[in-house]
Design an enzyme around this catalytic site. Structure first.
Site, short mmCIF file in Angstrom:
data_model
loop_
_atom_site.label_atom_id
_atom_site.label_comp_id
_atom_site.label_asym_id
_atom_site.label_seq_id
_atom_site.Cartn_x
_atom_site.Cartn_y
_atom_site.Cartn_z
N GLY A 56 0.81 -1.22 0.00
CA GLY A 56 0.00 0.00 0.00
C GLY A 56 0.84 1.27 0.00
O GLY A 56 0.41 2.33 0.42
N GLU A 83 12.81 -4.49 -7.50
CA GLU A 83 12.11 -4.68 -8.78
C GLU A 83 12.51 -3.56 -9.74
O GLU A 83 12.97 -2.50 -9.32
CB GLU A 83 10.59 -4.58 -8.59
CG GLU A 83 9.95 -5.60 -7.70
CD GLU A 83 8.45 -5.42 -7.63
OE1 GLU A 83 7.75 -6.44 -7.46
OE2 GLU A 83 7.95 -4.27 -7.72
N GLU A 103 -3.40 -7.06 -7.49
CA GLU A 103 -3.02 -5.71 -7.92
C GLU A 103 -1.95 -5.80 -9.01
O GLU A 103 -0.94 -6.51 -8.83
CB GLU A 103 -2.44 -4.91 -6.75
CG GLU A 103 -3.46 -4.40 -5.76
CD GLU A 103 -2.83 -3.37 -4.83
OE1 GLU A 103 -1.74 -2.86 -5.13
OE2 GLU A 103 -3.46 -3.09 -3.78
N ASN A 135 -4.45 -8.54 -2.33
CA ASN A 135 -5.19 -8.14 -1.11
C ASN A 135 -6.17 -9.26 -0.75
O ASN A 135 -6.96 -9.68 -1.58
CB ASN A 135 -5.96 -6.84 -1.36
CG ASN A 135 -5.02 -5.72 -1.78
OD1 ASN A 135 -3.91 -5.62 -1.26
ND2 ASN A 135 -5.43 -4.92 -2.74
N ARG A 174 -8.72 -9.40 1.21
CA ARG A 174 -9.89 -8.84 1.93
C ARG A 174 -10.90 -8.32 0.91
O ARG A 174 -10.57 -8.19 -0.27
CB ARG A 174 -9.42 -7.68 2.82
CG ARG A 174 -8.93 -6.52 1.99
CD ARG A 174 -8.53 -5.30 2.78
NE ARG A 174 -8.27 -4.17 1.90
CZ ARG A 174 -7.10 -3.94 1.29
NH1 ARG A 174 -6.09 -4.76 1.49
NH2 ARG A 174 -6.94 -2.92 0.47
N VAL A 209 -12.62 -1.59 -0.51
CA VAL A 209 -13.54 -0.43 -0.46
C VAL A 209 -14.29 -0.35 -1.78
O VAL A 209 -15.50 -0.15 -1.82
CB VAL A 209 -12.76 0.87 -0.22
CG1 VAL A 209 -13.68 2.09 -0.35
CG2 VAL A 209 -12.07 0.85 1.15
N ARG A 236 -15.04 8.37 -3.62
CA ARG A 236 -14.99 8.29 -2.15
C ARG A 236 -15.24 9.70 -1.60
O ARG A 236 -14.48 10.63 -1.89
CB ARG A 236 -13.62 7.81 -1.70
CG ARG A 236 -13.29 6.40 -2.20
CD ARG A 236 -12.06 5.87 -1.51
NE ARG A 236 -11.59 4.61 -2.10
CZ ARG A 236 -10.75 3.79 -1.49
NH1 ARG A 236 -10.26 4.10 -0.29
NH2 ARG A 236 -10.36 2.66 -2.07
C1 MV4 Z 1 5.60 0.04 -7.93
C2 MV4 Z 1 5.57 1.21 -8.74
C3 MV4 Z 1 6.41 1.24 -9.85
N1 MV4 Z 1 7.21 0.19 -10.14
N2 MV4 Z 1 6.40 -0.97 -8.24
C4 MV4 Z 1 2.66 1.70 -4.50
C5 MV4 Z 1 1.80 0.97 -3.53
C6 MV4 Z 1 1.99 -0.45 -3.78
N3 MV4 Z 1 0.74 -1.01 -4.25
C7 MV4 Z 1 3.04 -0.59 -4.83
N4 MV4 Z 1 3.22 0.73 -5.39
C8 MV4 Z 1 3.98 0.93 -6.48
N5 MV4 Z 1 4.80 -0.07 -6.84
C9 MV4 Z 1 7.20 -0.90 -9.32
N6 MV4 Z 1 8.00 -1.95 -9.62
C10 MV4 Z 1 4.72 2.26 -8.37
C11 MV4 Z 1 3.95 2.12 -7.25
C12 MV4 Z 1 3.07 3.24 -6.92
C13 MV4 Z 1 1.70 3.09 -7.06
C14 MV4 Z 1 1.15 1.88 -7.47
C15 MV4 Z 1 -0.23 1.79 -7.62
C16 MV4 Z 1 -1.04 2.88 -7.37
C17 MV4 Z 1 -0.51 4.06 -6.96
C18 MV4 Z 1 0.87 4.19 -6.78
C19 MV4 Z 1 1.44 5.40 -6.35
C20 MV4 Z 1 2.80 5.51 -6.21
C21 MV4 Z 1 3.63 4.42 -6.49
#
Ligand code: MV4
Length: 461
Positions: free
Chosen positions: A176, A212, A287, A301, A303, A306, A349
């Protein structure tokens, strides 16, 4: 009538304790009552006047206002379940919904935990074991090893070079958006690792990290699955959750714009296969990051989310009822061929927060007007006179619309937002109204950075 531990453990429960609050407590209570189940609602001192207390069969105050002493108080919740004769616990989302120890304690107390097994929760809660399980199941993942980073700096250096900069370092116990750091060049890598390791140790109790390839302009696409205990699993389409600010989703939609069935279907089926391979039970969300036509798994996730309503609106499936029926031991009365996703749905939301600073805004709702009409749904627990407390997250309502096309759904949301009035506290409604007037958003396919860029431009104007 009190249920025997054997009875409730077998999933033949007739009373559900809803271990949550707010709009999701209302949503789960509706689902239980439609299934003919009795409900036990719980509250903290701050939520004593919650409306779902009067419609539950039992309503127990389990502790002071702070979440740590109430909605996160495992012993108090399990005691309430026993005293009220509940045979099952529904955790909702947040709080204890992804706490493997709580799921285990509930099952050991003879209760049915309405969710996956504690081992599935634990596996997916560790982002490295989650990635390993997905890679083994053939789910496309972000380039990078499915093992924890070693301590040796030279090995770390080699891993980063194999991946190729920019890379992102993530905490195994994170998720998250917590415990992440982007590294764009080798000369700051070791320091970044040390900092992230220390933050992870403090925040999650484990210094375990993984690395990654950093994707610079992805969209956030998620796939909803539901699985029973009899080897059946289906996916219910996909959602675009890219409209977020500081990892807080603001607007979600189903399906994601511009993603054709031919490229998402194999990914959906890979998620289903992964569920079958790990023996997953209940609802779950995979995700993904989506960039240049390819999907990359990042987290699962375990669960109810929302944003489940946008998938309910397009698939016609009551996800909460399906989740409860699976926990009762029923065979999933859905097969993949039955699942058809029609039309387009948005969820806004509605938060009790200042529309410019986004700071929480507590207080009494002095006036409330909610939209009605075809293709409009409002999930909320508030009413005129309701006291919004400062102790919990600021979500006060979810405004959901459905229409045949994305453009019609946008128009419906604009009209629904125009008809939504909340007075006495500040809300983000003006911000949402402005967002739904934005051309690029209307065009669709904006990435995870768009909203924060849009806000910066608005402030600069
Ligand atoms: C990433 C990414 C870019 N590249 N992983 C943020 C929360 C978590 N779900 C993982 N996230 C991210 N992982 C790689 N390899 C960018 C994000 C990210 C993001 C991902 C989904 C929705 C919003 C985000 C906001 C900032 C960064």
């Amino acid at each position: 009538m009190l249920e025997t531990p054997e009875q409730s453990a077998a999933g033949r429960f007739d009373t559900v304790l809803i271990a949550n609050r707010g709009e999701i407590a209302v949503r789960i209570q509706h689902a239980c009552r439609e299934l003919g189940l009795k409900t036990v609602a719980i509250c903290s001192e701050a939520d004593r006047e919650a409306p779902y207390g009067s419609t539950a069969d039992r309503f127990l105050c389990i502790g002071p206002s702070s979440a740590a002493k109430s909605y996160l108080n495992q012993d108090a919740i399990l005691l309430a379940a026993r005293l009220a004769g509940a045979g099952a616990i529904h955790p909702g989302y947040g709080f204890l919904s992804e706490n493997a120890a709580f799921a285990d304690a509930a099952e050991k107390a003879g209760l049915t935990f309405i969710g996956p097994t504690s081992s599935s929760i634990a596996t997916m809660g560790d982002k490295i074991s989650a990635k390993r399980a997905m890679m083994a199941a053939g789910v496309p993942c972000v380039p990078g090893p499915d093992t924890a980073l070693p301590d040796d700096p030279d090995t770390i250096e080699r891993i980063a070079l194999e991946i190729g900069y920019p890379v992102i370092i993530k905490a195994a116990g994170g998720g998250g958006g917590r415990g992440m750091r982007v590294v764009t060049k080798a000369d700051v890598l070791q320091e970044a690792i040390a900092l992230t390791r220390e933050e992870a140790r403090k925040a999650f109790g484990s210094p375990s990290l993984y690395m990654e390839k950093f994707l610079e302009h992805p969209r956030h696409i998620e796939i909803q699955v539901i699985c029973d205990d009899h080897g059946n699993a289906v996916w219910l389409g996909h959602r675009d959750c890219s409209m977020q600010r500081r990892h807080q989703k603001v607007v979600e939609e189903a399906p994601a714009a511009g993603i054709v069935p031919d490229i998402i279907q194999p990914v959906g089926m890979a998620c289903v296969q992964a569920c079958l391979q790990i023996g997953y039970r209940g609802v779950g969300t995979f995700e993904f990051l989506y960039e240049d036509g390819a999907f990359y798994f990042i987290e699962m996730n375990t669960r109810l989310q929302v944003e489940h309503p946008v998938t309910e609106m397009t698939s016609g499936v009551d996800i909460v009822q399906a989740q409860i029926r699976v926990a009762q031991g029923h065979v999933l009365d859905l097969n993949q061929g039955d699942v058809t996703c029609e039309g387009h749905s948005f969820e806004c939301r509605i938060n009790a927060e200042d529309p410019d600073s986004f700071l929480p805004s507590a207080g009494v709702v002095t006036h409330l007007a909610l939209p009605t009409g075809p293709g409009i749904r409002v999930d909320t627990h508030i009413h005129a006179g309701y006291k919004v407390s400062p102790y919990y997250d600021s979500l006060i309502a979810k405004l959901i619309v459905h229409a045949p096309t994305r453009a019609e759904a946008m128009a419906r949301m604009r009209e629904a937002l125009a008809g939504t009035e909340v007075e006495g506290i500040s809300t983000n409604i003006p911000f949402l109204r402005a967002l739904f007037e934005d051309g690029a958003f209307a065009q669709g396919e904006t990435d995870i950075h768009y909203l924060e860029q849009w806000l910066k431009l608005r402030r600069a104007a």
